[in-house]
Design an enzyme around this catalytic site. Structure first.
Site, PDB file in Angstrom:
ATOM      1  N   ASN A  69     -22.059   3.216  10.216  1.00 58.16           N
ATOM      2  CA  ASN A  69     -22.109   2.503   9.066  1.00 58.16           C
ATOM      3  C   ASN A  69     -21.020   3.040   8.033  1.00 58.16           C
ATOM      4  OD1 ASN A  69     -24.051   4.889   8.754  1.00 58.16           O
ATOM      5  ND2 ASN A  69     -25.072   3.878   7.396  1.00 58.16           N
ATOM      6  N   GLU A  79     -19.975   2.619   4.094  1.00 55.02           N
ATOM      7  CA  GLU A  79     -20.429   2.230   2.768  1.00 55.02           C
ATOM      8  C   GLU A  79     -19.141   2.355   1.744  1.00 55.02           C
ATOM      9  OE1 GLU A  79     -24.095   4.339   1.868  1.00 55.02           O
ATOM     10  OE2 GLU A  79     -25.042   3.337   3.254  1.00 55.02           O
ATOM     11  N   GLU A  87     -23.533  -1.201  13.684  1.00 52.79           N
ATOM     12  CA  GLU A  87     -23.353  -2.372  14.846  1.00 52.79           C
ATOM     13  C   GLU A  87     -22.489  -3.135  14.681  1.00 52.79           C
ATOM     14  OE1 GLU A  87     -26.243  -1.643  12.611  1.00 52.79           O
ATOM     15  OE2 GLU A  87     -27.996  -2.091  13.730  1.00 52.79           O
TER      16      GLU A  87
HETATM   17  N1  THU Z   1     -27.640   0.158   8.502  1.00 57.61           N
HETATM   18  C1  THU Z   1     -27.056   0.039   9.619  1.00 57.61           C
HETATM   19  O1  THU Z   1     -25.789   0.564   9.702  1.00 57.61           O
HETATM   20  N2  THU Z   1     -27.644  -0.330  10.623  1.00 57.61           N
HETATM   21  C2  THU Z   1     -28.857  -0.784  10.614  1.00 57.61           C
HETATM   22  O2  THU Z   1     -29.408  -1.188  11.668  1.00 57.61           O
HETATM   23  C3  THU Z   1     -29.797  -0.533   9.461  1.00 57.61           C
HETATM   24  C4  THU Z   1     -29.159  -0.348   8.190  1.00 57.61           C
HETATM   25  C5  THU Z   1     -26.995   0.937   7.592  1.00 57.61           C
HETATM   26  C6  THU Z   1     -26.675   0.009   6.300  1.00 57.61           C
HETATM   27  C7  THU Z   1     -26.621   1.119   5.294  1.00 57.61           C
HETATM   28  O3  THU Z   1     -25.244   1.824   5.038  1.00 57.61           O
HETATM   29  C8  THU Z   1     -27.733   1.964   5.340  1.00 57.61           C
HETATM   30  O4  THU Z   1     -27.870   1.982   6.812  1.00 57.61           O
HETATM   31  C9  THU Z   1     -28.852   1.793   4.653  1.00 57.61           C
HETATM   32  O5  THU Z   1     -29.234   0.480   4.808  1.00 57.61           O
END
Ligand code: THU
Length: 146
Positions: free
Chosen positions: A54, A56, A67
């Site tokens: 992820n 941000e 994903e």
């Molecule tokens: N997040 C993901 O990358 N994948 C998931 O399956 C659930 C949530 C991330 C998004 C955000 O950066 C952090 O987790 C909190 O929601």
């Protein structure tokens, strides 16, 4: 309605490798706002693995899930036929489950492939994209009779 058969199961070694790659990818998570690192690794039908984390942003809605990072890396390098994706988080007692947006992005590339939702100890549960997003809207729907 006829069900699409479940995607063929991966052999245990391939699963272990994919799960490991998702956990390795989690180490690169850029998540200074949520402090919730996630990693993902997608396996193509020609046996390539693309991983992602992820990423941000201080403009919060611009953050991207692990994903989608992995899938977009694969697609942008010419690979869009997938066998499976593994997802990793730091949740000790729960298997990480993909968000709705990521389920739809997975669905774009077919409903009959597998999502391995893991824990840090390497255990997992697996469901197909079809199971995670039933009665979905897909690219084929755009071309149906209007
Ligand atoms: N997040 C993901 O990358 N994948 C998931 O399956 C659930 C949530 C991330 C998004 C955000 O950066 C952090 O987790 C909190 O929601």
């Amino acid at each position: 309605m006829a069900q699409v058969p479940h995607a063929s199961a991966l052999d245990p070694k391939s699963i272990q490798q994919l799960v490991l790659r998702s956990h390795e990818a989690k180490k690169f998570a850029y998540c200074p706002y949520s402090h919730f690192p996630v990693g993902a690794a997608v396996l193509t039908t020609d046996e390539r693995i693309f991983s992602g984390c992820n990423v941000e942003n201080c403009v919060y809605p611009l953050g991207v899930c692990a994903e989608r990072t992995a899938i977009q890396k694969a697609v942008s390098e010419g690979h869009k036929d997938f066998k499976a994706i593994a997802i990793a988080s730091d949740l000790q007692d729960d298997f990480i489950s993909p968000c709705g947006a990521c389920r739809q992005v997975m669905r774009e590339f077919g409903a009959n492939w597998d999502v391995y939702m893991t824990k840090p100890d390497g255990t997992y549960v697996v469901q197909s994209v079809q199971e995670l997003l039933p009665t979905s809207f897909g690219p084929e729907d755009l071309h149906k009779k209007k």
